[in-house]
Design a protein around this motif. Structure first.
Motif, PDB file in Angstrom:
ATOM      1  N   PHE A   1      -6.450   6.483   1.638  1.00 23.66           N
ATOM      2  CA  PHE A   1      -7.267   5.496   1.085  1.00 23.66           C
ATOM      3  C   PHE A   1      -6.133   4.233   0.824  1.00 23.66           C
ATOM      4  O   PHE A   1      -6.244   2.985   1.103  1.00 23.66           O
ATOM      5  CB  PHE A   1      -7.834   5.753  -0.175  1.00 23.66           C
ATOM      6  CG  PHE A   1      -8.835   6.731   0.095  1.00 23.66           C
ATOM      7  CD1 PHE A   1     -10.251   6.166   0.747  1.00 23.66           C
ATOM      8  CD2 PHE A   1      -8.822   7.975  -0.016  1.00 23.66           C
ATOM      9  CE1 PHE A   1     -11.178   7.224   0.898  1.00 23.66           C
ATOM     10  CE2 PHE A   1      -9.741   8.855   0.201  1.00 23.66           C
ATOM     11  CZ  PHE A   1     -11.197   8.444   0.807  1.00 23.66           C
ATOM     12  N   SER A   2      -4.791   4.510   0.044  1.00 23.89           N
ATOM     13  CA  SER A   2      -3.841   3.399   0.015  1.00 23.89           C
ATOM     14  C   SER A   2      -3.323   3.002   1.303  1.00 23.89           C
ATOM     15  O   SER A   2      -3.175   1.849   1.274  1.00 23.89           O
ATOM     16  CB  SER A   2      -2.953   4.153  -0.779  1.00 23.89           C
ATOM     17  OG  SER A   2      -3.032   4.484  -2.077  1.00 23.89           O
TER      18      SER A   2
ATOM     19  N   GLY B   1       0.813  -1.158   0.196  1.00 28.42           N
ATOM     20  CA  GLY B   1      -0.014   0.040  -0.063  1.00 28.42           C
ATOM     21  C   GLY B   1       0.783   1.412   0.055  1.00 28.42           C
ATOM     22  O   GLY B   1       0.519   2.069  -0.462  1.00 28.42           O
TER      23      GLY B   1
ATOM     24  N   LEU C   1      -3.721   4.257  -5.648  1.00 27.87           N
ATOM     25  CA  LEU C   1      -4.956   3.423  -4.887  1.00 27.87           C
ATOM     26  C   LEU C   1      -5.508   2.487  -5.816  1.00 27.87           C
ATOM     27  O   LEU C   1      -5.375   1.237  -5.076  1.00 27.87           O
ATOM     28  CB  LEU C   1      -6.024   4.411  -4.545  1.00 27.87           C
ATOM     29  CG  LEU C   1      -7.279   3.706  -3.932  1.00 27.87           C
ATOM     30  CD1 LEU C   1      -6.903   2.986  -2.767  1.00 27.87           C
ATOM     31  CD2 LEU C   1      -8.281   4.999  -3.778  1.00 27.87           C
TER      32      LEU C   1
END
Length: 802
Positions: free
Chosen positions: A667-668, A330, A613
């Motif tokens: 988000f990531s 991520g 993402l």
């Protein structure tokens, strides 16, 4: 493979500890070389057209980012004592090492026509110190008769006055910049004590140094907060000081490595890389929790310490490695953004997440192999009634109320879509600074009184030498300035046109009504004066605004920090106006400056973070497919992890939190961490399938009961661990911490409720033969290390087997 790893770790404890000690000592030495970053890292890649235009401008006219501005509001500015105090202040600034020049009302000059030499002579309006009020009043009249300075050095309507301080670039690129800024503040404090007039500071160097010092101050605070919060939570869970102490040791060693690796890479501490040490603590502690929780479970079964530690490595090592790999993935996706600040963040974070896993899998088993086995009071947490009741209640919901779960999920997704539709995208230069902070308030002072400080530059290439001095070029520049003056967000310019107007006024003996562009008949006379300096060369008073061939010129504006949305509109309007005034066939033009670079950079960054993402989702889904060899299982496992992202995006929409670089990171990061619980649960679910004769219902329940406790523990640690960023002075860091914490909390319930419900509903549709026989083999509990082969605790281990 993990059996061999366990055997290697437990047989070579002393050698591993010695090597880790030496390497940690080396990393600690390296970490002392790490430096703070006092510059804005470029957001744009070097091949971007906006970046290329900016570098081209800098090559011709030099760097614009070495100016500090100081402002006051004083309706008695031209009273003798107040004016002389301002002069003394400027004199003190000039004496500071690293200050190249100071320009304000007291240093303003007038042009005098020398008809004999046909040049304009530059003479200072005010002497260093004025002795009499009558003299000052007379000089004031001369100064205020020169429109060139109005809204540049003073605002007649608001009685605001500005001082521009040019700093040495070499000092700005050295550690001495902090002392330089502090010395300027010290001189300002002396002026305040003398006059009781509030001073306002701003300018790119000042903003950069001030924010860097704020980051530096927060770095240590976050490390201690992260250690303190996680230590308290671990103690509440395990009720053991040994567990707390050695868990802290693991993450402290990992932090030393993180700082050492960053120093080895030559990366400086930025607002993002400054978050890595506390992030490593927050992400590393759950590794310790999973390992120690499993250790206590295994030890309770057979009271064999070495066998328990061996099983911890074998059974938890595989899943923990994969969860850390997905978390690192991520962060690693930021490498593909081409933004220097994010690439550095992604590289260092991804590497050190793997490092903290290695530290956990090595140090926890080795350290606890030297200690006595846990006592009964230390494993009572396994019978925690509160946590057990919560897990049993969640099992009941998943088994008996799946329809309700799906209805609630559907309603929340609908509300999520509504919230997402309200999200806005924006970005401000000082967006992350609190609006009551002096740095922000001072910027607003300059925006209210001088229409801002953000540099906006227009470069015009006439395509021929001396082209900028032609009447047509001057008239076009004046027309462009007139059109742009209609925009409230943009200041009065400093340009060749304004200098020529100033020269025309001087040519007519300083009469204010002659401040304007020369007509055709007078142009040649006036420009012949403008083009020469007092010593007779051809540089004259215009060299700041033209290149050596007088082919290119600049129009220097300042503008307000209006945000990327409004900046997008202004960018379009300004470019359209430039194109209408300067036809592309005859002129080459470019719109640049820090304001344009920041606007384009923010747009580029947000665009690429969405890409990162998507890449994180694809990459992690690929890992899941590799782990479980089932495409359908991957789709099911993604649902409970995408759901929290949708809910967080909805909250951003409902609470007017805009999409910007600091919030899109959420988000990531959150996705990479939240999928960890899914991996732990599905790994255990797969194990239970083989032990329950492929009873899906039994496997779901047993997996939830065993992993649910650890999932709750780690999620609580992560929630409060990321929550510490809520005390930051930077709005972006606050948003990042709180939004990730909320996302992970939603992900916990999504993985504990929605994922089991989906497994039970779809049953055989997803639990196929490929899932039963995955690429990564399930650890078999009967395949233990032979205890008699272990060299450690051989006697006690043998005795217990007898």
């Amino acid at each position: 493979m993990w059996i061999k790893i366990a055997r290697f770790i437990l047989r070579n404890r002393i050698a591993i500890l010695a090597i880790l000690f030496l390497l940690t000592l080396f990393m600690g030495i390296q970490s002392r070389r790490i430096e703070m970053s006092y510059q804005y890292a470029p957001l744009l890649p070097e091949d971007d057209s906006t970046y290329i235009e900016y570098e081209s401008f800098v090559d011709v006219f030099g760097n614009e980012g070495n100016l500090v501005v100081i402002g006051i509001r004083n309706d008695n500015f031209f009273e003798l004592s107040d004016f002389n105090a301002w002069q003394d202040f400027s004199d003190q600034l000039v004496d500071i090492e690293g200050v190249n020049s100071v320009f304000s009302v007291g240093q303003s000059y007038n042009l005098r026509k020398n008809t004999a030499k046909k040049v304009f002579e530059i003479e200072q309006i005010f002497p260093g110190h004025v002795n009499y009020q009558t003299e000052l009043d007379s000089l004031k009249s001369v100064f205020q008769s020169l429109p060139f300075y109005e809204d540049i050095l003073y605002n007649k309507k608001t009685d605001a006055y500005l001082m521009a301080v040019t700093l040495d670039n070499d000092i700005l690129h050295s550690p001495a910049r902090v002392k330089l800024i502090n010395d300027i503040r010290k001189a300002g404090n002396a002026y305040f004590q003398n006059t009781k007039k509030d001073i306002h500071y701003s300018g790119l160097p000042y903003i950069r140094v001030t924010t860097a010092e704020m980051i530096k101050g927060e770095l240590n605070m976050f490390i201690f907060l992260a250690l303190g919060i996680t230590a308290i939570i671990i103690f509440l869970f395990f009720r053991s000081f040994k567990v707390v102490m050695y868990s802290m040791l693991v993450v402290i060693v990992a932090v030393i490595w993180a700082l050492g690796i960053q120093a080895l890479f030559g990366y400086k501490i930025t607002i993002l890389t400054g978050m890595i040490p506390p992030l490593i603590i927050v992400i590393g502690i759950p590794n310790c929790v999973f390992l120690l929780n499993k250790y206590h479970q295994e030890y309770r079964k057979h009271s064999n310490k070495i066998k328990a530690l061996q099983r911890v490595i074998c059974k938890i090592g595989n899943a923990t490695f994969l969860t850390n790999l997905t978390t690192a993935s991520g962060f690693a996706t930021f490498i593909f953004t081409s933004s220097e600040i994010l690439v550095e963040f992604g590289v260092i974070a991804a590497i050190n997440i793997i490092v903290v896993f290695v530290m956990s899998i090595l140090l926890i088993p080795i350290i606890f192999s030297f200690l006595d086995g846990p006592k009964e009071r230390h494993i009572k947490h396994l019978d925690n009634q509160v946590i057990s009741k919560i897990v049993n209640y969640l099992v009941k919901i998943s088994l008996n109320h799946r329809t309700v779960i799906y209805w609630i999920t559907g309603i929340m997704l609908f509300l999520g879509a509504v919230g997402i539709s309200r999200i806005k995208t924006t970005g401000y230069m000082l967006d992350d600074i609190p609006h009551d902070d002096p740095l922000y308030l001072d910027l607003k002072f300059f925006e209210e009184n001088f229409n801002g400080l953000m540099p906006l530059e227009i470069m015009i290439d006439t395509k021929k030498p001396n082209g900028v001095l032609q009447a047509s070029s001057l008239k076009r520049m004046d027309k462009l300035q007139t059109e742009l003056s209609k925009l409230d967000e943009i200041s009065k310019p400093l340009s060749l046109t304004e200098v020529v107007k100033f020269a025309r006024q001087a040519f007519y003996n300083g009469k204010e009504k002659y401040y304007g562009i020369p007509g055709n008949q007078e142009r040649n006379f006036i420009l012949s004066y403008v083009g020469k300096s007092e010593n007779g060369d051809q540089s004259g008073i215009i060299n700041t605004f033209v290149d050596s061939l007088k082919q290119r010129t600049r129009l220097s504006f300042r503008m307000k920090d209006v945000g990327t949305n409004r900046m997008g509109e202004l960018d379009e309007k300004i470019r359209s106006t430039i194109d209408s005034v300067f036809p592309s066939k005859r002129y080459n033009t470019s719109l640049t400056g820090a304001s344009v670079v920041f606007f384009k950079g923010t747009e580029y960054l947000v665009r690429n973070l969405f890409t990162s993402l998507l890449l994180a989702i694809i990459l992690i889904a690929s890992f899941m497919a590799w782990m479980f060899s089932s495409k359908r299982m991957v789709l099911v496992s993604l649902i409970p992890n995408l759901f929290p992202l949708i809910m967080t995006a909805a909250l951003m929409g409902f609470f007017s939190i805009p999409i910007k670089p600091s919030t899109i990171l959420v988000f990531s990061i959150a996705f990479g961490i939240s999928v960890d619980d899914t991996i732990h649960y599905l790994a255990k679910y797969r194990q239970e399938l083989s032990e329950t004769n492929w009873s899906i219902r039994a496997a779901v329940v047993l997996a939830l009961k065993e992993t649910g406790v650890s999932m709750i523990y780690t999620s609580i640690i992560l929630f409060f661990g990321f929550g510490i960023f809520g005390v930051s002075q930077f709005g972006g860091t606050v948003a990042l911490g709180i939004l990730v914490a909320i996302t992970l909390l939603i992900a916990l319930f999504s993985n504990l409720i929605l994922l089991p419900a989906l497994l039970l509903t779809l049953e055989k549709a997803i639990t196929n033969q490929s899932f039963k026989e995955p690429l990564l083999q399930i650890y078999n509990e009967d395949e233990d290390i032979e205890l008699e082969e272990l060299t450690i605790e051989k006697k006690s281990a043998t005795a217990k087997n007898q």
